[in-house]
Write an enzyme that holds these catalytic residues in place. Structure first.
Site, PDB file in Angstrom:
ATOM      1  N   SER A  64     -36.283  46.275  68.322  1.00 16.53           N
ATOM      2  CA  SER A  64     -36.389  46.765  69.579  1.00 16.53           C
ATOM      3  C   SER A  64     -37.285  48.189  69.326  1.00 16.53           C
ATOM      4  O   SER A  64     -38.330  48.208  68.454  1.00 16.53           O
ATOM      5  CB  SER A  64     -35.504  47.048  70.344  1.00 16.53           C
ATOM      6  OG  SER A  64     -35.762  47.408  71.550  1.00 16.53           O
ATOM      7  N   ASP A 276     -41.595  48.995  75.144  1.00 12.83           N
ATOM      8  CA  ASP A 276     -41.062  49.265  73.764  1.00 12.83           C
ATOM      9  C   ASP A 276     -41.162  48.360  72.653  1.00 12.83           C
ATOM     10  O   ASP A 276     -41.998  47.581  73.018  1.00 12.83           O
ATOM     11  CB  ASP A 276     -39.452  49.395  73.910  1.00 12.83           C
ATOM     12  CG  ASP A 276     -38.582  47.799  74.072  1.00 12.83           C
ATOM     13  OD1 ASP A 276     -39.565  47.182  74.403  1.00 12.83           O
ATOM     14  OD2 ASP A 276     -37.578  48.098  73.736  1.00 12.83           O
ATOM     15  N   ASP A 278     -40.347  45.552  71.396  1.00  7.27           N
ATOM     16  CA  ASP A 278     -40.064  44.197  71.358  1.00  7.27           C
ATOM     17  C   ASP A 278     -40.576  43.722  72.975  1.00  7.27           C
ATOM     18  O   ASP A 278     -40.246  42.579  73.518  1.00  7.27           O
ATOM     19  CB  ASP A 278     -38.772  43.481  71.013  1.00  7.27           C
ATOM     20  CG  ASP A 278     -37.757  44.080  71.880  1.00  7.27           C
ATOM     21  OD1 ASP A 278     -37.707  45.154  72.509  1.00  7.27           O
ATOM     22  OD2 ASP A 278     -36.615  43.502  71.815  1.00  7.27           O
ATOM     23  N   ASP A 280     -39.279  44.516  75.964  1.00  6.47           N
ATOM     24  CA  ASP A 280     -38.259  44.095  77.094  1.00  6.47           C
ATOM     25  C   ASP A 280     -38.026  45.495  78.004  1.00  6.47           C
ATOM     26  O   ASP A 280     -37.096  45.444  78.743  1.00  6.47           O
ATOM     27  CB  ASP A 280     -36.840  43.503  76.514  1.00  6.47           C
ATOM     28  CG  ASP A 280     -36.089  44.311  75.587  1.00  6.47           C
ATOM     29  OD1 ASP A 280     -36.746  45.830  75.230  1.00  6.47           O
ATOM     30  OD2 ASP A 280     -35.177  44.059  75.305  1.00  6.47           O
ATOM     31  N   ALA A 371     -31.524  53.299  83.618  1.00  4.93           N
ATOM     32  CA  ALA A 371     -32.834  54.321  83.643  1.00  4.93           C
ATOM     33  C   ALA A 371     -33.718  53.902  82.518  1.00  4.93           C
ATOM     34  O   ALA A 371     -34.725  54.513  82.841  1.00  4.93           O
ATOM     35  CB  ALA A 371     -31.974  55.686  83.537  1.00  4.93           C
ATOM     36  N   ASN A 372     -33.416  53.549  81.375  1.00  2.76           N
ATOM     37  CA  ASN A 372     -34.360  53.492  80.201  1.00  2.76           C
ATOM     38  C   ASN A 372     -35.281  52.710  80.625  1.00  2.76           C
ATOM     39  O   ASN A 372     -36.120  52.262  79.571  1.00  2.76           O
ATOM     40  CB  ASN A 372     -33.340  53.640  78.839  1.00  2.76           C
ATOM     41  CG  ASN A 372     -32.642  52.085  78.837  1.00  2.76           C
ATOM     42  OD1 ASN A 372     -33.033  51.198  79.411  1.00  2.76           O
ATOM     43  ND2 ASN A 372     -31.815  52.107  77.900  1.00  2.76           N
ATOM     44  N   PRO A 498     -18.668  56.572  74.047  1.00  2.00           N
ATOM     45  CA  PRO A 498     -19.051  56.417  72.712  1.00  2.00           C
ATOM     46  C   PRO A 498     -20.538  55.563  72.733  1.00  2.00           C
ATOM     47  O   PRO A 498     -20.741  54.612  73.297  1.00  2.00           O
ATOM     48  CB  PRO A 498     -18.083  55.690  72.066  1.00  2.00           C
ATOM     49  CG  PRO A 498     -17.306  55.245  73.233  1.00  2.00           C
ATOM     50  CD  PRO A 498     -17.805  56.008  74.620  1.00  2.00           C
ATOM     51  N   ARG A 506     -22.221  60.051  73.411  1.00  2.00           N
ATOM     52  CA  ARG A 506     -23.330  60.611  74.054  1.00  2.00           C
ATOM     53  C   ARG A 506     -22.508  61.488  75.439  1.00  2.00           C
ATOM     54  O   ARG A 506     -21.644  61.017  76.073  1.00  2.00           O
ATOM     55  CB  ARG A 506     -24.120  59.394  74.731  1.00  2.00           C
ATOM     56  CG  ARG A 506     -24.728  58.639  73.749  1.00  2.00           C
ATOM     57  CD  ARG A 506     -25.802  57.744  74.059  1.00  2.00           C
ATOM     58  NE  ARG A 506     -26.308  56.952  73.109  1.00  2.00           N
ATOM     59  CZ  ARG A 506     -27.087  57.133  71.963  1.00  2.00           C
ATOM     60  NH1 ARG A 506     -27.673  58.503  71.690  1.00  2.00           N
ATOM     61  NH2 ARG A 506     -27.821  56.423  71.249  1.00  2.00           N
TER      62      ARG A 506
HETATM   63  C1  16G Z   1     -28.874  48.602  73.662  1.00  2.00           C
HETATM   64  C2  16G Z   1     -28.910  47.896  74.975  1.00  2.00           C
HETATM   65  C3  16G Z   1     -29.507  48.761  76.048  1.00  2.00           C
HETATM   66  C4  16G Z   1     -28.367  50.034  76.038  1.00  2.00           C
HETATM   67  C5  16G Z   1     -28.582  50.812  74.756  1.00  2.00           C
HETATM   68  C6  16G Z   1     -27.511  51.606  74.979  1.00  2.00           C
HETATM   69  C7  16G Z   1     -29.611  45.683  75.454  1.00  2.00           C
HETATM   70  C8  16G Z   1     -30.528  44.538  75.206  1.00  2.00           C
HETATM   71  N1  16G Z   1     -29.802  46.771  74.854  1.00  2.00           N
HETATM   72  O1  16G Z   1     -30.113  49.121  73.256  1.00  2.00           O
HETATM   73  O2  16G Z   1     -29.241  48.060  77.388  1.00  2.00           O
HETATM   74  O3  16G Z   1     -29.127  50.944  77.139  1.00  2.00           O
HETATM   75  O4  16G Z   1     -28.007  49.967  74.204  1.00  2.00           O
HETATM   76  O5  16G Z   1     -27.419  52.541  73.665  1.00  2.00           O
HETATM   77  O6  16G Z   1     -28.344  45.250  75.987  1.00  2.00           O
HETATM   78  P1  16G Z   1     -26.107  53.294  73.543  1.00  2.00           P
HETATM   79  O7  16G Z   1     -24.952  52.614  73.567  1.00  2.00           O
HETATM   80  O8  16G Z   1     -26.576  53.826  71.817  1.00  2.00           O
HETATM   81  O9  16G Z   1     -26.036  54.551  74.252  1.00  2.00           O
HETATM   82 MG    MG Z   2     -36.100  46.268  73.325  1.00  2.00          MG
END
Ligand code: 16G
Ligand code: MG
Length: 544
Positions: A64, A276, A278, A280, A371-372, A498, A506
């Site tokens: 990704s 991004d 990939d 999505d 939000a992302n 976490p 975070r």
């Molecule tokens: C992954 C998740 C995304 C989420 C992010 C949070 C999928 C396909 N991707 O990239 O949805 O926003 O993790 O990252 O589910 P974090 O846990 O490091 O904050």
């Molecule tokens: Mg992606």
């Protein structure tokens, strides 16, 4: 199961000793050079899952938005959704098994999941444009073959395209034709149908710039260009011919840094978006005449789409349950606008697409976005049938037209997973239909100033959360401290969790001014540092 063959081939895809990985929210993800054994083993696992579900299973090789040197792998379940949670655990055990344990772990999975080893297995494989992806996807096919599974390799595709293929194959073409051409035709036709009347009433064309993060999105968007109507002019930037994948560009870069990507020139008011690596995820943005940058993230997208759908439902006279699903990261202003102005019920789910997706399935129509920029719309079977029936049989012209638009929206959206190309086309269609400029869309509500920070701690698992990650249960005293800090500011909110993808905690904070949001985020970071075992120097104050 031919264990002798498994053992023999597994040695050719040997696991680096001691390496331990976890199937997280985004599958496995790490440096590409450490993933060969995982790929082979995910080929094995996909065969077992396929035999168990008697369906086609997908395996996508991508990392990704992560740097080009990384890679990763995700399995896709029969209806195009993320792998079931119980199988995520199997995936982790299988990936971490030492060679001599492999046989036992495989047997154990088969027993627990009642896998009929005599059944057939079919796996579809896709990959992104990373230099390491081709070889790693061949390791997946090795794993599939050694267990006697059949496969089709789609080669270079976006993640959502592979999700679409899996769904098409398991619904026997009902969802669409399981080829990239089938995907392009389905989406383009729906876009044309949705916009043709509005386009005939105005001159000119739709034009936008797309930053493709130097990734797979560029290739696929270029291919799709042949299917677009002449009025849709998509200018592709960061197409991979010059820059490096995800480097200073792409949806993640733009969202995190709140600034435009390199390699894309913006004139005031010009509508731009970023995918991004990939494809999505998507975010939109523009600069105004004063040169200020404005980001329209997943929250703004969810608001635009749900306003559009709600208006159509009212016009069509359909009484379907309708809700928006967000995460704790959704800007407070967006939630307030949806609930109070739009009168749309809003639910909060844990971070990670699968959590939002499951929640959204509870409604006739569920719009979900992080939000992302990860998100899509789900229509229940019953809702889809009602809408398609009304689009054909309704006598009242106005209602029938609204139902037809809902029907075209169903066909335009990729319901299997968030899809940058499909989301982009839906957003473009809505802007045409509602005759909105990007600035008008942006002005639906004003984001509350916010700040995200990371804190390094010895073990991030000491933080446990509840209420869709909005409250910390452990360590003791942390939530009380956060509550006290939040109370010192106006319009404030803060939470900690976490990370599922990085070894950090975070921190998110929002408040009435940027300075207050920054201060709150900093003070919460200090609380995490002191109460949850921070390592290194204490977090420094934010300098905006
Ligand atoms: C992954 C998740 C995304 C989420 C992010 C949070 C999928 C396909 N991707 O990239 O949805 O926003 O993790 O990252 O589910 P974090 O846990 O490091 O904050
Ligand atoms: Mg992606």
């Amino acid at each position: 199961m031919d264990f002798e063959a498994v053992t023999k081939y597994s040695k050719l895809h040997a696991k680096p000793p001691g390496l331990s990985l976890q199937y997280g929210t985004a599958g496995f993800r790490t440096k590409a050079e450490n993933l060969d054994h995982t790929m082979f083993r995910m080929g094995l696992l996909a065969v077992l899952r396929s035999k168990q579900t008697k369906s086609t299973i997908g395996v996508m090789v991508t990392a990704s938005h992560n740097p080009e040197e990384d890679n990763g792998v995700k399995l896709i379940d029969p209806l195009g959704e993320m792998l079931a949670a119980a199988w995520e655990e199997h995936a982790t055990r299988l990936a971490n098994a030492e060679e001599e344990e492999l046989q036992r772990v495989l047997t154990d999975i088969c027993r627990k999941e009642a896998v009929d080893l005599l059944g057939n297995a079919f796996v579809v494989i896709g990959r992104d444009t990373r230099p390491s992806s081709k070889k790693l996807s061949q390791s997946v096919t090795d794993g599939v073959s050694v267990l006697g599974g059949q496969y089709h390799d789609y080669g270079l595709v976006t993640t959502p395209q592979l999700h679409y293929m899996v769904c098409c194959r398991n619904t026997h073409g009902n969802y669409g034709i399981a080829t990239v051409e089938g995907y392009y035709e389905k989406l383009s036709n729906a876009f044309v149908e949705l916009t043709k009347q509005a386009m005939s009433q105005r001159d000119g064309h739709i034009s936008l710039k797309v930053d493709c993060a130097n990734g797979i999105g560029a290739l696929k968007l270029k291919e799709m260009g042949r299917y677009f109507p002449a009025c849709l002019m998509v200018h592709i930037d960061n197409d991979g011919t010059k820059g490096k994948l995800n480097h200073l560009c792409g949806a993640d870069f733009v969202k995190v840094h709140q600034k435009p990507p390199v390699g894309l020139e913006m004139k005031p008011g010009e509508r731009c978006c970023s995918f991004d690596g990939d494809a999505d995820r998507i975010v939109y943005y523009y600069t105004d005449v004063a040169g200020h940058f404005h980001l329209l993230d997943g929250d703004k997208i969810a608001t635009l789409i749900s306003t559009f759908l709600k208006e159509l439902l009212v016009k069509a006279g359909q009484t379907l349950t309708f809700a928006v699903v967000q995460t704790a990261y959704a800007n407070g202003s967006s939630t307030c606008y949806l609930e109070e102005t739009m009168k749309v019920p809003v639910h909060c789910a844990k971070t990670g697409v699968k959590h939002l997706h499951h929640k959204a399935q509870e409604f006739d129509i569920g719009v979900y976005f992080e939000a992302n920029g990860h998100g899509t719309v789900l229509f229940s079977k019953a809702a889809e049938q009602k809408i398609r029936y009304q689009a054909k049989e309704e006598k009242d012209n106005r209602k029938r037209e609204a139902a037809k638009m809902l029907e075209n929206t169903i066909d335009l959206i990729n319901q299997t997973v968030g899809d940058a190309i499909s989301d982009m086309l839906l957003i473009e269609a809505i802007l045409v239909l509602k005759n909105l400029t990007v600035a008008q869309w942006d002005s639906m509500y004003t984001d509350l100033p916010n700040r995200q920070l990371k804190v390094k701690v010895a073990d991030r698992r000491v933080i446990d959360t509840t209420d869709a990650e909005r409250r910390a249960v452990t360590p003791p005293g942390l939530q009380e401290k956060i509550d006290d800090l939040v109370n010192k500011f106006q319009l404030a909110r803060a939470f900690v969790r976490p990370s599922g993808t990085e070894d950090v905690v975070r921190v998110y904070a929002e408040a009435d001014t940027q300075e207050n949001a920054d201060n709150l985020a900093h003070e919460v970071s200090l609380a995490v540092y002191h109460l949850a075992g921070g390592v290194g120097e204490p977090p420094k104050a934010v300098t905006s």
